[in-house]
Design a protein around this motif. Structure first.
Motif, short mmCIF file in Angstrom:
data_model
loop_
_atom_site.label_atom_id
_atom_site.label_comp_id
_atom_site.label_asym_id
_atom_site.label_seq_id
_atom_site.Cartn_x
_atom_site.Cartn_y
_atom_site.Cartn_z
N THR A 1 -28.78 29.01 17.61
CA THR A 1 -29.65 29.70 18.58
C THR A 1 -28.78 30.42 19.59
O THR A 1 -28.63 29.99 20.74
N PRO A 2 -28.16 31.53 19.21
CA PRO A 2 -27.26 32.23 20.13
C PRO A 2 -28.05 32.90 21.26
O PRO A 2 -29.21 33.26 21.09
N PRO A 3 -27.44 33.05 22.42
CA PRO A 3 -28.11 33.71 23.55
C PRO A 3 -28.34 35.19 23.25
O PRO A 3 -27.68 35.77 22.37
N PRO A 4 -29.26 35.84 23.97
CA PRO A 4 -29.61 37.24 23.69
C PRO A 4 -28.43 38.20 23.76
O PRO A 4 -28.34 39.13 22.96
N HIS A 5 -27.52 37.99 24.71
CA HIS A 5 -26.42 38.94 24.84
C HIS A 5 -25.44 38.88 23.67
O HIS A 5 -24.67 39.80 23.44
N VAL A 6 -25.51 37.78 22.93
CA VAL A 6 -24.67 37.67 21.74
C VAL A 6 -25.36 38.31 20.53
O VAL A 6 -24.71 38.92 19.67
N ILE A 7 -26.68 38.17 20.49
CA ILE A 7 -27.44 38.74 19.37
C ILE A 7 -27.40 40.27 19.41
O ILE A 7 -27.30 40.93 18.38
N THR A 8 -27.46 40.83 20.62
CA THR A 8 -27.47 42.30 20.75
C THR A 8 -26.28 42.72 21.61
O THR A 8 -26.43 43.11 22.76
N PRO A 9 -25.08 42.65 21.06
CA PRO A 9 -23.89 43.00 21.86
C PRO A 9 -23.78 44.50 22.06
O PRO A 9 -24.24 45.30 21.25
N GLU B 1 -37.22 28.75 15.91
CA GLU B 1 -36.53 29.76 16.71
C GLU B 1 -36.94 29.73 18.17
O GLU B 1 -36.10 29.87 19.07
N TYR B 2 -38.25 29.59 18.44
CA TYR B 2 -38.76 29.81 19.80
C TYR B 2 -39.26 28.56 20.51
O TYR B 2 -39.65 28.64 21.67
N ARG C 1 -43.51 39.42 14.61
CA ARG C 1 -43.39 40.47 15.63
C ARG C 1 -44.01 40.04 16.96
O ARG C 1 -43.44 40.28 18.04
N LEU C 2 -45.19 39.42 16.89
CA LEU C 2 -45.86 38.99 18.12
C LEU C 2 -45.03 37.94 18.86
O LEU C 2 -44.88 37.99 20.09
N CYS C 3 -44.48 36.99 18.11
CA CYS C 3 -43.70 35.93 18.75
C CYS C 3 -42.37 36.45 19.29
O CYS C 3 -41.85 35.93 20.28
N LYS C 4 -41.83 37.47 18.66
CA LYS C 4 -40.59 38.06 19.17
C LYS C 4 -40.85 38.79 20.47
O LYS C 4 -40.03 38.74 21.40
N LEU C 5 -42.01 39.47 20.56
CA LEU C 5 -42.36 40.17 21.80
C LEU C 5 -42.73 39.19 22.91
O LEU C 5 -42.41 39.41 24.08
N HIS C 6 -43.43 38.11 22.54
CA HIS C 6 -43.90 37.13 23.53
C HIS C 6 -43.58 35.72 23.02
O HIS C 6 -44.43 35.05 22.44
#
Length: 818
Positions: A786-794, A669-670, A627-632
């Motif tokens: 490693t898809p871009p953010p706009h693909v992960i949350t369409p 991932e990051y 969770r921490l790494c996803k936020l930052h």
């Protein structure tokens, strides 16, 4: 649920015929007509109660039987009172019928009759009618009704007000306030029933009234209170006791609001005049009777100018000050000493109420409260008395400009340190903290300093107080306390064991001849290890986040891992860690969060040796690391060296499977330029080589002795992380492809040493083939892995540049009728 015999009786009660029931009613009426009711009457009443309660339908009793049962409510035998009230409750009037709350029934009140009256009240109107009848009973002179009936009036009135505070009108509230004033301040100062003067003539005419006494045996020179004693008590003295018992509830219910600013100013002026003219006149007499007025604390005649509510407030103030004065007397009996403590608690709470309502009383009250604290603060047997004192300081200390530091040192310092094993104090202190959480955070900033002390309550009796700490823990989490608090929570099982040793060291001999002592107890007494235990027992924060020799401490406490208290404590830590991490993300910056990640990695191998506890802590760490790494995401770059060191250790695969898997996933991932521009090709290569070495080692040999084969998710996560890193640095793709091809070749030969389950092996090989196929097209591999953010949350349904919104609107218009 019931025994066979009980079920049979219940079945008979339900199936009884109406004709048989009427005959039973007739026999019972004849039985109750006798002057002395014996075992047959009791047995018949018990049978009647079973018949009435065994069915869900309400039965109607014959009027004559009902009258007999009502008459039994005032029977001298309490068993008959209980049975008659229980039977009548089962035959409550149906809706639309008026409860039988006539004046005759009201005058026969006792504890069982009052329960019946409350049960009969089916609406607010019924309660109001009952209150009216009760207040009429209060207004009657003692000669107009039974002497004992008044004593049950206030308890039932208090019970009604608890459930329906708005059932009294203004006139009725005024009446009750006046009556409370009279009973509190003007009760008789002579013992009830008189006392014999001794000698030859000891007949009734020679019995002279004797004044009431104090608990130390001296004759009372002031007005009657609940702390006065005597051979007997008059009715108004009993009403004094009942009035005091309901006074705080009454004040909180009906005196909590002030009408206007003008009224507040007038009350302030009158109160100041009272304080200046205190004890110079004794003209203030009761409005009901002319009882003797106190010579010690008689009030000014100006108190008669006060409205009833304010007058009651003034008398409550005087009564409580008198109780505080009486509590300083040495009681002859232990029970009287406990009574003094209970009355002190109630008196201080009432003083707090009246000062909240009338701030001018704060300055008159504080000298008394301050003296009380000075007298009791050194005696821990009065700890529960000092909590209301602390509440008073919290509410009014700032207004009175009083230094409260000494109070908080006792409440937050001595109480948890020395009385952590007192369950009643723990409950009341934690309740005090929860109810005043906002005020304490605002007015007592040093409260945060004492969190190691407060956590002793949790370490000692975790199941009883864990809910309190779920509420309190967020207030303890700040940027300054987060790191030390995390270490302290992880060491709570050690603290629990240390508290047990602390108590045992005071009651067990240093050496037990012929017996085997506890090694941990010997270590606790050993000066060489004293510093380790003293750190756990510290009362305040700030002496350091943790200690260097944690592994030594865990060895010393190795025999405590199966102690019930330690096990219960260990089960609550994961719950509190979730609360901690959910709070810390709202108050910490990235630098602090990076430090917390470092603490998680370090402490994952420094936990007390309770396998279930270690597993749960690793699971919590894994969840919140993700969770921490996803936020930052930049946290991975900040702690890349520590994470690589952790992920590069093969031993962590077997001992910290859950946490290891998540650390590897986070790195894959990051650790990317898209997440942090500081990420370089050399860093990606270093990470790749560390993970590659671990994956090669665990897939080329059997697990170490005593360890099980690594879980498929560990191997799959390692392969996926390598593929992700290789897709960002194409020079690494051949190395991954070579490993994946070898993996497929090795598994063709059948079972392997590093995977004992055939289905798991098939899943690993399938995942490897998928990654190998993706890496044949490097451009596609990076987009897929490693898809871009706009693909992960369409949000295709909101994008006006695509056809999906138009299709949705068309489908909506077709499916909804116009």
């Amino acid at each position: 649920m019931y025994s066979h015999g009980s079920e049979s009786l219940i079945k008979q009660a339900r199936e009884i015929q109406e004709s048989e029931l009427q005959k039973f009613y007739s026999r019972l009426v004849k039985l109750l007509q006798g002057k002395e009711l014996g075992h047959d009457a009791v047995d018949s009443l018990q049978r009647l109660h079973l018949i009435l309660s065994a069915t869900k339908y309400t039965r109607t009793l014959p009027l004559e039987l009902q009258k007999k049962l009502v008459a039994l409510l005032s029977s001298p035998a309490e068993q008959l009172q209980v049975l008659s009230s229980a039977v009548l409750i089962e035959t409550l009037p149906l809706s639309g019928q008026q409860p039988n709350n006539n004046q005759e029934n009201i005058s026969q009140l006792n504890s069982h009759a009052t329960g019946l009256l409350l049960s009969q009240a089916g609406s607010k109107a019924d309660l109001s009618f009952l209150c009216t009848q009760l207040l009429r009973n209060l207004e009657s002179r003692p000669s107009e009704g039974p002497a004992h009936s008044l004593m049950y009036t206030l308890p039932i009135l208090n019970n009604i007000l608890t459930h329906s505070p708005d059932c009294l009108n203004e006139d009725q509230m005024t009446l009750v306030s006046k009556k409370l004033v009279d009973w509190l301040r003007y009760a008789s100062i002579m013992q009830g029933g008189g006392a014999s003067s001794g000698g030859f003539f000891t007949g009734p005419r020679s019995r002279q009234p004797v004044p009431i006494a104090e608990l130390d045996g001296t004759v009372s020179g002031d007005f009657f209170t609940v702390l006065c004693v005597g051979q007997g008590f008059t009715e108004d003295q009993w009403m004094n006791v009942y009035s005091f018992s309901m006074l705080r509830h009454w004040l909180l219910t009906y005196h909590s609001s002030c009408s206007t600013t003008g009224e507040a100013a007038n009350r302030l002026q009158l109160s100041l005049s009272l304080s200046h003219s205190h004890s110079f006149s004794n003209d203030d007499r009761s409005e009901v009777d002319g009882s003797v007025v106190s010579m010690v604390s008689a009030t000014s005649s100006s108190s008669r100018l006060l409205p009833p509510k304010e007058r009651l407030r003034e008398k409550a103030f005087q009564y409580c000050q008198r109780l505080i004065e009486q509590s300083d007397r040495k009681a002859h009996k232990k029970t009287d000493t406990e009574l003094q403590k209970m009355c002190l608690v109630e008196a201080v709470c009432i003083l707090d109420c009246v000062c909240v309502e009338d701030v001018s009383l704060v300055y008159r009250t504080f000298p008394c409260i301050k003296a009380l604290f000075g007298r009791l603060s050194s005696d821990l047997s009065y700890a529960r008395v000092l909590l209301p004192v602390a509440q008073f300081y919290l509410n009014h200390g700032e207004m009175a400009a009083v230094d409260c530091e000494s109070v908080w040192k006792v409440v937050f310092g001595r109480f948890p340190a020395e009385l952590f094993n007192d369950p009643f104090l723990a409950h009341e202190l934690l309740r005090f903290l929860r109810l005043n959480q906002e005020s304490i955070e605002l007015r007592v900033p040093q409260y945060l300093r004492y969190f190691p002390n407060l956590l002793k309550f949790l370490a000692w009796d975790s199941p009883a107080v864990v809910n309190d700490f779920v509420d309190l823990l967020p207030s303890m989490v700040t940027a300054g306390t987060a790191v030390e608090l995390l270490h302290t929570l992880l060491d709570l099982p050690c603290l629990s064991a240390t508290l047990v040793l602390q108590l045992r060291s005071t009651c067990l001999p240093i050496s037990e001849p012929g017996g085997r002592g506890l090694m941990s107890l010997d270590a606790f007494r050993n000066p060489s290890f004293r510093g380790l235990f003293l750190f756990l027992l510290r009362g305040e924060a700030g002496s350091g986040d943790t200690i260097d020799r944690l592994s030594t401490l865990h060895e010393l406490l190795s025999e405590a891992v199966d102690w019930p208290r330690v096990i219960h404590c260990a089960r609550t830590v994961p719950v509190l860690l979730h609360v901690f991490f959910n709070t810390v993300i709202t108050v910490a910056d990235e630098k602090l969060l990076a430090h917390l990640i470092l603490v998680m990695l370090e402490r994952s191998s420094l936990l007390i040796n309770i396998p279930a506890y270690i597993k749960e802590i690793h699971r919590v760490f894994s969840c919140h690391l993700l969770r921490l790494c996803k936020l930052h995401p930049s946290l991975v770059m900040n702690q890349s060296h520590e994470m690589l060191e952790f992920a590069g250790s093969t031993a962590n695969v077997y001992s910290k499977e859950e946490l290891y898997t998540h650390v590897v996933w986070v790195l894959g991932e990051y650790l990317s330029v898209s997440c942090d521009s500081r990420c370089s090709v050399s860093l990606i290569t270093s990470c790749f080589e560390a993970l590659e070495a671990v994956l090669f080692e665990i897939t080329s040999s059997a697990p170490p002795p005593g360890s099980v084969c690594p879980a498929p998710k560990v191997i799959n996560t390692l392969m996926s992380a390598l593929a992700k890193l290789a897709s960002r640095s194409h020079d690494l793709i051949p190395r991954v492809s070579l490993f994946l091809s070898k993996l497929r070749t090795v598994t063709r030969g059948g079972s392997v040493a590093w995977c004992s389950d055939e289905e798991d092996l098939i899943a690993i090989v399938t995942r490897g083939e998928e990654l190998w196929s993706l890496l044949k097209a490097p451009g596609v591999a990076q987009s897929v892995l490693t898809p871009p953010p706009h693909v992960i949350t369409p949000q295709w349904h909101r994008d006006t540049n695509v056809a999906l919104p138009l299709q949705l609107r068309a489908l909506t218009s077709l499916t909804h009728s116009q």
